[in-house]
Design a protein around this motif. Structure first.
Motif, PDB file in Angstrom:
ATOM      1  N   GLY A   8       0.825  -1.210   0.000  1.00 45.70           N
ATOM      2  CA  GLY A   8       0.000   0.000   0.000  1.00 45.70           C
ATOM      3  C   GLY A   8       0.857   1.257   0.000  1.00 45.70           C
ATOM      4  N   GLU A  13       9.802   3.210   6.779  1.00 48.87           N
ATOM      5  CA  GLU A  13       9.485   1.794   7.030  1.00 48.87           C
ATOM      6  C   GLU A  13      10.256   1.338   8.272  1.00 48.87           C
ATOM      7  N   LEU A  52       7.668   4.314  13.455  1.00 46.71           N
ATOM      8  CA  LEU A  52       6.909   5.491  13.911  1.00 46.71           C
ATOM      9  C   LEU A  52       6.457   5.304  15.358  1.00 46.71           C
ATOM     10  N   ASP A 110      -4.473  -1.477   4.741  1.00 50.95           N
ATOM     11  CA  ASP A 110      -4.946  -2.187   5.935  1.00 50.95           C
ATOM     12  C   ASP A 110      -5.082  -1.275   7.147  1.00 50.95           C
ATOM     13  N   VAL A 160      -4.886  -5.901  -0.804  1.00 51.39           N
ATOM     14  CA  VAL A 160      -3.881  -5.104  -1.529  1.00 51.39           C
ATOM     15  C   VAL A 160      -4.558  -4.320  -2.645  1.00 51.39           C
TER      16      VAL A 160
HETATM   17  C1  FAD Z   1      -3.893 -15.350   3.690  1.00 47.04           C
HETATM   18  C2  FAD Z   1      -3.990 -14.017   3.068  1.00 47.04           C
HETATM   19  C3  FAD Z   1      -4.166 -13.926   1.692  1.00 47.04           C
HETATM   20  C4  FAD Z   1      -4.341 -12.671   1.086  1.00 47.04           C
HETATM   21  N1  FAD Z   1      -4.528 -12.619  -0.256  1.00 47.04           N
HETATM   22  C5  FAD Z   1      -4.756 -11.421  -0.849  1.00 47.04           C
HETATM   23  C6  FAD Z   1      -4.984 -11.335  -2.274  1.00 47.04           C
HETATM   24  O1  FAD Z   1      -4.990 -12.328  -3.007  1.00 47.04           O
HETATM   25  N2  FAD Z   1      -5.226 -10.114  -2.800  1.00 47.04           N
HETATM   26  C7  FAD Z   1      -5.229  -8.985  -2.048  1.00 47.04           C
HETATM   27  O2  FAD Z   1      -5.472  -7.901  -2.602  1.00 47.04           O
HETATM   28  N3  FAD Z   1      -4.990  -9.032  -0.703  1.00 47.04           N
HETATM   29  C8  FAD Z   1      -4.759 -10.213  -0.092  1.00 47.04           C
HETATM   30  N4  FAD Z   1      -4.512 -10.261   1.244  1.00 47.04           N
HETATM   31  C9  FAD Z   1      -4.501  -8.998   2.037  1.00 47.04           C
HETATM   32  C10 FAD Z   1      -3.190  -8.243   1.895  1.00 47.04           C
HETATM   33  O3  FAD Z   1      -2.101  -9.057   2.249  1.00 47.04           O
HETATM   34  C11 FAD Z   1      -3.177  -6.974   2.776  1.00 47.04           C
HETATM   35  O4  FAD Z   1      -4.381  -6.283   2.596  1.00 47.04           O
HETATM   36  C12 FAD Z   1      -1.996  -6.057   2.359  1.00 47.04           C
HETATM   37  O5  FAD Z   1      -0.777  -6.676   2.636  1.00 47.04           O
HETATM   38  C13 FAD Z   1      -2.087  -4.714   3.057  1.00 47.04           C
HETATM   39  O6  FAD Z   1      -1.046  -3.876   2.586  1.00 47.04           O
HETATM   40  P1  FAD Z   1      -0.641  -2.563   3.418  1.00 47.04           P
HETATM   41  O7  FAD Z   1       0.525  -1.996   2.693  1.00 47.04           O
HETATM   42  O8  FAD Z   1      -1.831  -1.733   3.661  1.00 47.04           O
HETATM   43  O9  FAD Z   1      -0.208  -3.117   4.846  1.00 47.04           O
HETATM   44  P2  FAD Z   1       0.984  -4.067   5.238  1.00 47.04           P
HETATM   45  O10 FAD Z   1       1.267  -5.064   4.170  1.00 47.04           O
HETATM   46  O11 FAD Z   1       0.675  -4.588   6.607  1.00 47.04           O
HETATM   47  O12 FAD Z   1       2.237  -3.102   5.289  1.00 47.04           O
HETATM   48  C14 FAD Z   1       2.424  -2.193   6.359  1.00 47.04           C
HETATM   49  C15 FAD Z   1       3.881  -1.768   6.382  1.00 47.04           C
HETATM   50  O13 FAD Z   1       4.037  -0.786   7.389  1.00 47.04           O
HETATM   51  C16 FAD Z   1       5.154  -1.103   8.197  1.00 47.04           C
HETATM   52  N5  FAD Z   1       4.889  -0.557   9.533  1.00 47.04           N
HETATM   53  C17 FAD Z   1       3.986  -0.993  10.445  1.00 47.04           C
HETATM   54  N6  FAD Z   1       4.024  -0.246  11.553  1.00 47.04           N
HETATM   55  C18 FAD Z   1       4.962   0.706  11.343  1.00 47.04           C
HETATM   56  C19 FAD Z   1       5.482   1.780  12.123  1.00 47.04           C
HETATM   57  N7  FAD Z   1       5.015   2.028  13.368  1.00 47.04           N
HETATM   58  N8  FAD Z   1       6.445   2.576  11.598  1.00 47.04           N
HETATM   59  C20 FAD Z   1       6.939   2.347  10.336  1.00 47.04           C
HETATM   60  N9  FAD Z   1       6.505   1.310   9.561  1.00 47.04           N
HETATM   61  C21 FAD Z   1       5.526   0.515  10.055  1.00 47.04           C
HETATM   62  C22 FAD Z   1       5.221  -2.621   8.166  1.00 47.04           C
HETATM   63  O14 FAD Z   1       6.527  -3.097   8.481  1.00 47.04           O
HETATM   64  C23 FAD Z   1       4.832  -2.911   6.727  1.00 47.04           C
HETATM   65  O15 FAD Z   1       5.941  -2.880   5.852  1.00 47.04           O
HETATM   66  C24 FAD Z   1      -4.321 -11.494   1.877  1.00 47.04           C
HETATM   67  C25 FAD Z   1      -4.094 -11.574   3.263  1.00 47.04           C
HETATM   68  C26 FAD Z   1      -3.943 -12.817   3.858  1.00 47.04           C
HETATM   69  C27 FAD Z   1      -3.735 -12.894   5.353  1.00 47.04           C
END
Ligand code: FAD
Length: 406
Positions: free
Chosen positions: A16, A36, A129, A292, A305
């Protein structure tokens, strides 16, 4: 944005946060810094589907062809099967215009491809953060390593345990679905010749198993959803024994082809499935949320995602309209209004899909469950895959313009 010196901090370098960095730079023309917590960018070694609604956005951002080339486009529509492998219905796999298909991606490939589109000088690793503070003008972010810095605005893409979310006054408890998944990948060469290069979902009573190809068809992803009452107040994931997984799909009631697939698995890990109720707000002043952090959803529609990618396009489109940093809070309010509606539908829909796959609640009648899955297929194509995040944001912008003229 008219003021190209505008500086925005994106917290989180997941799929994201990186897509947001690309969209905000290329569409809104602002300066982005990604923070990150980890010391290097990465993802779990499992699969994810880039769906047509996200492919459309990635294409507009100029990164789709590169991503598609790393992934696997299936041979045709996927299938929903009963536990013995009999066809229930086919599954939507492309948009109505047949322009974009579901692309199976190995997560590390997707994260590397996105990261390759972001100026490395603007990614700060090892910055966890700690707090976000709204200033009279702008926002201060402070990290565990003692660093603090001021920006014009902050986007929280920091996942389900978001710290930024607290700064928009949203406090929530993740909700455990009662299910865990076993996940992982296997080498496609281990499968029998002629194994279908499509997505397949076997749905039994109270559990399901899904697999689809990844990485130019060299790998196959698998996800098996199983009910579990294991206490999840500790870690939410960890390594698992393949024998545990095999035992869940053993016996005469399951398709021998599926059992053969499971026998090829030599490594797996379990993952507790959590989501949360839709938030009531995502933005406060010059602080907003994405991915998320804003809308964790269960994976049963494969949209977590994909929604983060849609968010990124919408956010950049609204921000591109802002003439000055003083317009950012209004741009964030508009973004929130449009995106909260869309993602709440998918959060609820993902719960419902999970209940259908696993024949829970009113779907305990398997015949009714199968009929509902057939109806859901066409809805998925039109309502989920045909969605154009940029067009929807532009239409909303026109409405907002008319309201401000009146
Ligand atoms: C089994 C499974 C299957 C899935 N399959 C799919 C699919 O087929 N298609 C789909 O679209 N989605 C799928 N998803 C959902 C998808 O994985 C998530 O929605 C997606 O990873 C969210 O992305 P994001 O970047 O919002 O959050 P995240 O991937 O959680 O990334 C957050 C980032 O922020 C960083 N972070 C956290 N806290 C801090 C902080 N305090 N300071 C600095 N950095 C920080 C973390 O290290 C991480 O790198 C699936 C999920 C699961 C569990």
């Amino acid at each position: 944005m008219a003021n190209q010196a505008t500086r925005i901090a994106v917290i989180g370098g997941g799929m994201g946060g990186l897509t947001a960095a690309i969209a905000l730079t290329r569409i809104a023309g602002v300066q982005v810094t990604v923070f990150e917590q980890a010391s290097k960018l990465g993802e779990v070694g499992a699969g994810v589907t880039v769906a047509p609604n996200a492919a459309r956005v990635l294409d507009k951002l100029g990164v789709y062809e590169k991503i598609k080339a790393l992934g696997a486009v299936p041979d045709g529509h996927g299938v929903y099967l009963d536990s013995m492998g009999n066809m229930v219905t086919d599954a939507a796999w492309e948009d109505s215009a047949k322009q974009y298909q579901n692309v199976g991606m190995y997560r590390p490939d997707l994260i590397n491809a996105l990261a390759g589109e972001v100026d490395p000088e603007t990614i700060r690793l090892g910055h966890r953060l700690k707090s976000v503070e709204a200033l009279e003008s702008g926002v201060r972010v402070e990290f565990d390593n003692g660093v603090h810095e001021d920006f014009d605005a902050v986007v929280g893409a920091d996942g389900i345990h978001s710290v930024v979310r607290k700064a928009v006054d949203q406090h929530l408890e993740p909700v455990y679905s009662g299910y865990i998944v076993y996940r992982g990948v296997i080498d496609a060469s281990r499968l029998p010749e002629g194994w279908p290069m499509i997505s397949q979902v076997w749905m039994g009573n109270n559990r399901h198993f899904m697999c689809y190809p990844l990485q130019q068809r060299n790998l196959f992803n698998f996800v098996a959803g199983i009910p579990s009452d294991r206490p999840l107040n500790g870690p939410w994931s960890g390594p698992a024994e393949t024998s545990e997984l095999a035992a869940e799909f053993a016996g005469d009631g399951w398709d021998p082809k599926l059992q053969h697939f499971i026998e090829q698995i030599d490594k797996t890990f379990w993952w507790g499935l959590f989501d949360h109720e839709p938030l009531t707000n995502w933005s406060r002043g010059a602080i907003t949320l994405l991915g998320d952090a804003a809308h964790t959803m269960l994976p049963h529609q494969g949209q977590g995602v994909n929604q983060a990618i849609e968010d990124s396009m919408a956010l950049a489109t609204f921000l591109a309209e802002a003439d000055d940093v003083s317009d950012i809070p209004e741009a964030f309010r508009r973004y929130t209004a449009v995106r909260m509606q869309r993602t709440a539908i998918l959060q609820n829909g993902s719960r419902r899909s999970g209940a259908m796959f696993d024949a829970q609640y009113e779907f305990a009648d398997l015949k009714k469950r199968d009929a509902d899955i057939r109806v859901g297929r066409d809805f998925r194509r039109s309502a989920v895959f045909d969605y154009d995040a940029e067009k929807v944001a532009e239409k909303a912008l026109n409405r907002f313009r008319r309201i401000s003229v009146v």
